[in-house]
Motif scaffolding. Structure first.
Motif, PDB file in Angstrom:
ATOM      1  N   LEU A 158      -1.152  67.525 133.875  1.00 47.80           N
ATOM      2  CA  LEU A 158      -1.378  67.553 132.369  1.00 47.80           C
ATOM      3  C   LEU A 158      -1.447  68.587 131.968  1.00 47.80           C
ATOM      4  CD1 LEU A 158      -1.141  65.455 129.892  1.00 47.80           C
ATOM      5  CD2 LEU A 158      -3.417  64.883 130.431  1.00 47.80           C
ATOM      6  N   VAL A 159      -2.534  69.388 132.183  1.00 45.56           N
ATOM      7  CA  VAL A 159      -3.044  70.829 131.403  1.00 45.56           C
ATOM      8  C   VAL A 159      -1.901  71.739 131.604  1.00 45.56           C
ATOM      9  CG1 VAL A 159      -4.529  72.592 131.531  1.00 45.56           C
ATOM     10  CG2 VAL A 159      -5.450  70.109 131.568  1.00 45.56           C
ATOM     11  N   ALA A 160      -1.460  71.862 132.926  1.00 48.32           N
ATOM     12  CA  ALA A 160      -0.370  72.702 133.075  1.00 48.32           C
ATOM     13  C   ALA A 160       1.019  72.612 132.407  1.00 48.32           C
ATOM     14  CB  ALA A 160      -0.141  72.618 134.639  1.00 48.32           C
ATOM     15  N   GLY A 161       1.322  71.287 132.384  1.00 44.33           N
ATOM     16  CA  GLY A 161       2.678  70.914 131.682  1.00 44.33           C
ATOM     17  C   GLY A 161       2.304  71.164 130.043  1.00 44.33           C
ATOM     18  N   LEU A 162       1.381  70.927 129.389  1.00 39.64           N
ATOM     19  CA  LEU A 162       1.139  71.207 128.143  1.00 39.64           C
ATOM     20  C   LEU A 162       1.022  72.759 127.829  1.00 39.64           C
ATOM     21  CD1 LEU A 162      -1.576  68.565 127.247  1.00 39.64           C
ATOM     22  CD2 LEU A 162       0.773  68.629 126.781  1.00 39.64           C
ATOM     23  N   ALA A 191       7.247  78.977 135.740  1.00 36.38           N
ATOM     24  CA  ALA A 191       6.911  77.821 134.784  1.00 36.38           C
ATOM     25  C   ALA A 191       6.913  76.561 135.656  1.00 36.38           C
ATOM     26  CB  ALA A 191       7.716  77.831 133.491  1.00 36.38           C
ATOM     27  N   MET A 192       7.959  76.671 136.639  1.00 32.51           N
ATOM     28  CA  MET A 192       7.949  75.435 137.755  1.00 32.51           C
ATOM     29  C   MET A 192       7.013  75.872 138.745  1.00 32.51           C
ATOM     30  SD  MET A 192       9.931  72.898 136.600  1.00 32.51           S
ATOM     31  CE  MET A 192      10.797  72.073 137.831  1.00 32.51           C
ATOM     32  N   GLN A 205       6.142  68.167 134.252  1.00 32.24           N
ATOM     33  CA  GLN A 205       4.595  68.145 134.641  1.00 32.24           C
ATOM     34  C   GLN A 205       3.929  67.044 134.153  1.00 32.24           C
ATOM     35  OE1 GLN A 205       3.726  72.282 134.523  1.00 32.24           O
ATOM     36  NE2 GLN A 205       5.886  72.920 134.946  1.00 32.24           N
ATOM     37  N   VAL A 206       4.116  66.897 132.852  1.00 33.03           N
ATOM     38  CA  VAL A 206       3.384  65.923 132.232  1.00 33.03           C
ATOM     39  C   VAL A 206       3.833  64.428 132.801  1.00 33.03           C
ATOM     40  CG1 VAL A 206       3.005  64.703 130.000  1.00 33.03           C
ATOM     41  CG2 VAL A 206       3.104  67.170 129.798  1.00 33.03           C
TER      42      VAL A 206
END
Length: 205
Positions: free
Chosen positions: A158-162, A178-179, A132-133
């Motif tokens: 970016l926020v979701a991946g972190l 999570a995906m 996601q990042v």
């Protein structure tokens, strides 16, 4: 270099500059909305059918890779159809430029998966967040030729991946959601941004 060669080189340079300085209008909202539904469908199917994602990482990631390939095919098909109508003779060059923006992030994601699977399979739980990042970096890389508002989508990924890295790090487990949730929201948000940009362009015309 002859005058003819110099003239041809200048034309190529001008054409390349024109492509890179023009917003690409080949993106369509329908394909991105469809991929949002596809992400949710994959997450739902895995949550029902895959009892132990950590014990079957090949099945878990294989399903998401297939989902990504189908999503890319949908987006690519709509991109080519729309580019044919909106970009005229610059169609192929603009499609190439648009795809080129995402290649480094895509290649990095594939290489990360192979390296982790080979040398550190116990850390495969990192991949959903890292992917996601990387998607966010790909979006930010192409922001100058994408519709206004797409930075919001990049920020979301970016926020979701972190956040996925933080949450998954507590138990170090693979989760379909999570995906599924980050990509469903991100793709739906992209569809809304593209639709809004298309409506704004139509209003100006």
């Amino acid at each position: 270099m002859s005058d003819l060669d110099k003239a041809l080189a200048d034309i190529v340079a001008i054409r390349s500059q024109l492509v890179r300085g023009t917003a690409f209008s080949g993106y369509g909202s329908a394909a991105f909305a469809a991929t949002a539904g596809l992400a949710l469908a994959t997450a739902t199917a895995q949550s029902l059918l895959l009892d132990d994602p950590d014990g079957r990482p090949l099945t878990y990631f294989g399903a998401w890779i297939v989902t990504a390939v189908i999503a890319l095919m949908l987006i690519g098909a709509e991109m080519r159809a729309r580019a044919r109508r909106h970009t005229g003779g610059l169609r192929d060059a603009m499609i190439h430029d648009a795809v080129e923006q995402f290649l480094p992030a895509g290649a990095t994601g594939a290489l990360l998966a192979m390296v982790l699977a080979r040398v550190s399979p116990e850390n495969l739980w990192l991949l959903p967040g890292l992917w996601q990042v990387l998607v966010s970096l790909g979006i930010f890389a192409g922001i100058r030729v994408m519709p206004r508002g797409v930075a919001l989508v990049g920020a979301w990924y970016l926020v979701a991946g972190l956040a996925v890295l933080v949450v998954s790090g507590e138990g170090r487990h693979l989760s379909p959601w999570a995906m599924g949730v980050p990509f469903a929201v991100g793709q739906a948000l992209m569809a809304l941004v593209i639709r809004a940009a298309s409506e704004a362009n139509d209003a100006q015309d």
